[in-house]
Write an enzyme that holds these catalytic residues in place. Structure first.
Site, PDB file in Angstrom:
ATOM      1  N   MET A  95     -50.805   0.988  48.540  1.00  0.00           N
ATOM      2  CA  MET A  95     -50.290   2.021  49.440  1.00  0.00           C
ATOM      3  C   MET A  95     -48.852   1.779  49.913  1.00  0.00           C
ATOM      4  O   MET A  95     -48.343   2.520  50.729  1.00  0.00           O
ATOM      5  CB  MET A  95     -51.217   2.172  50.656  1.00  0.00           C
ATOM      6  CG  MET A  95     -52.612   2.679  50.295  1.00  0.00           C
ATOM      7  SD  MET A  95     -52.604   4.176  49.269  1.00  0.00           S
ATOM      8  CE  MET A  95     -52.058   5.393  50.461  1.00  0.00           C
ATOM      9  N   ARG A  96     -48.192   0.738  49.390  1.00  0.00           N
ATOM     10  CA  ARG A  96     -46.792   0.517  49.769  1.00  0.00           C
ATOM     11  C   ARG A  96     -45.857   1.132  48.733  1.00  0.00           C
ATOM     12  O   ARG A  96     -46.139   1.053  47.531  1.00  0.00           O
ATOM     13  CB  ARG A  96     -46.496  -0.984  49.829  1.00  0.00           C
ATOM     14  CG  ARG A  96     -47.076  -1.677  51.024  1.00  0.00           C
ATOM     15  CD  ARG A  96     -46.784  -3.152  50.950  1.00  0.00           C
ATOM     16  NE  ARG A  96     -45.374  -3.464  51.127  1.00  0.00           N
ATOM     17  CZ  ARG A  96     -44.748  -3.482  52.301  1.00  0.00           C
ATOM     18  NH1 ARG A  96     -45.403  -3.220  53.408  1.00  0.00           N
ATOM     19  NH2 ARG A  96     -43.463  -3.782  52.375  1.00  0.00           N
ATOM     20  N   ASN A 112     -49.410   3.529  37.603  1.00  0.00           N
ATOM     21  CA  ASN A 112     -50.129   3.903  38.823  1.00  0.00           C
ATOM     22  C   ASN A 112     -51.161   4.962  38.474  1.00  0.00           C
ATOM     23  O   ASN A 112     -51.011   5.701  37.489  1.00  0.00           O
ATOM     24  CB  ASN A 112     -49.137   4.475  39.847  1.00  0.00           C
ATOM     25  CG  ASN A 112     -49.813   4.835  41.152  1.00  0.00           C
ATOM     26  OD1 ASN A 112     -50.643   4.082  41.676  1.00  0.00           O
ATOM     27  ND2 ASN A 112     -49.476   5.992  41.703  1.00  0.00           N
ATOM     28  N   HIS A 114     -52.991   8.280  40.270  1.00  0.00           N
ATOM     29  CA  HIS A 114     -52.773   9.173  41.413  1.00  0.00           C
ATOM     30  C   HIS A 114     -53.859  10.256  41.394  1.00  0.00           C
ATOM     31  O   HIS A 114     -54.150  10.816  40.325  1.00  0.00           O
ATOM     32  CB  HIS A 114     -51.382   9.809  41.290  1.00  0.00           C
ATOM     33  CG  HIS A 114     -51.030  10.687  42.442  1.00  0.00           C
ATOM     34  ND1 HIS A 114     -50.567  10.192  43.648  1.00  0.00           N
ATOM     35  CD2 HIS A 114     -51.089  12.032  42.580  1.00  0.00           C
ATOM     36  CE1 HIS A 114     -50.359  11.203  44.473  1.00  0.00           C
ATOM     37  NE2 HIS A 114     -50.667  12.327  43.857  1.00  0.00           N
TER      38      HIS A 114
HETATM   39  C1  GRF Z   1     -57.529   6.143  44.059  1.00  0.00           C
HETATM   40  O1  GRF Z   1     -58.089   7.382  44.384  1.00  0.00           O
HETATM   41  C2  GRF Z   1     -56.167   6.308  43.456  1.00  0.00           C
HETATM   42  O2  GRF Z   1     -56.001   7.514  42.808  1.00  0.00           O
HETATM   43  C3  GRF Z   1     -55.264   6.235  44.645  1.00  0.00           C
HETATM   44  O3  GRF Z   1     -55.863   5.306  45.517  1.00  0.00           O
HETATM   45  C4  GRF Z   1     -57.271   5.287  45.292  1.00  0.00           C
HETATM   46  C5  GRF Z   1     -57.671   3.861  45.103  1.00  0.00           C
HETATM   47  O4  GRF Z   1     -59.046   3.692  45.088  1.00  0.00           O
HETATM   48  N1  GRF Z   1     -53.933   5.842  44.232  1.00  0.00           N
HETATM   49  P1  GRF Z   1     -59.710   2.261  44.874  1.00  0.00           P
HETATM   50  O5  GRF Z   1     -59.180   1.324  45.957  1.00  0.00           O
HETATM   51  O6  GRF Z   1     -59.357   1.793  43.495  1.00  0.00           O
HETATM   52  O7  GRF Z   1     -61.164   2.504  45.031  1.00  0.00           O
END
Ligand code: GRF
Length: 192
Positions: A95-96, A112, A114
């Site tokens: 999340m960074r 990544n 998304h």
């Molecule tokens: C996922 O939905 C991804 O698309 C987003 O963050 C979430 C991560 O989920 N970037 P997890 O921690 O892998 O369960």
């Protein structure tokens, strides 16, 4: 031409379900990657326990508060990743926002996932934004990370229907089912 290795680093902030499915696919012989490093920026991230249980060699909680700047934190992460010999960095719910310096250190080597069909619904709440917009189809996208947020080259996508009675959780769960199929496949293709 980069020197090929199947060693990867995973960076995560949350529950780590995408990390878990990548590790499972490796265990089952369906993904040729080798998770060498897992870095989390949150001490309670589920991803830390998942990585430890799977015996990932380097599992680290790196605390951003211990660094003077975003860049200093990113450089410390980059050093761990380079020292371990990883040449693919897999963001899995990280999340960074990565600093340009970090992205420039690993050209075409950071991916990544998304939870939308990019270029629709970039940003932190793609699922909520898709619901607000009233779209009938959404999904997930695996993409290269570039300096502009959620804008790098699209590598793979999967779609899901958005149902009339969906809320954030039901839609996110449906998207995650697709993420869990797609991400290990893309990682496999990239390390081959
Ligand atoms: C996922 O939905 C991804 O698309 C987003 O963050 C979430 C991560 O989920 N970037 P997890 O921690 O892998 O369960």
């Amino acid at each position: 031409m980069r020197n090929k290795t199947n060693k990867i680093a995973v960076m995560a902030s949350g529950k780590g379900s995408n990390l878990a499915v990548i590790l499972n696919a490796i265990e089952k012989g369906e993904c040729a990657a080798d998770v060498e490093v897992v870095i989390c920026d949150k001490p309670n991230a589920g991803a830390l326990a998942i990585a430890q249980d799977a015996g990932v060699p380097h599992v680290l909680f790196m605390n951003p508060k211990e660094y003077n700047s975003r860049e200093a934190f990113d450089v410390a992460c980059a050093e761990v990743i380079q020292k371990a010999g990883c040449q693919l960095i897999v963001l899995a719910g990280y999340m960074r926002i990565l600093s340009p310096a970090f992205i420039q250190m690993f050209p075409e080597q950071i991916i990544n996932i998304h939870p939308s069909l990019l270029p629709a619904f970039k940003g932190a709440d793609a699922v909520g934004d898709a619901l607000k917009a009233g779209v009938k189809v959404s999904g997930c996208t695996v993409h290269m990370v570039s300096e502009e947020l959620d804008s790098g080259k699209i590598l793979a996508q999967a779609c899901v229907p958005v149902l009339e009675d969906d809320d954030w959780h039901s839609l996110h769960a449906r998207i995650q089912e697709q993420e869990h199929k797609l991400y290990p496949q893309v990682v496999h293709q990239l390390v081959l």
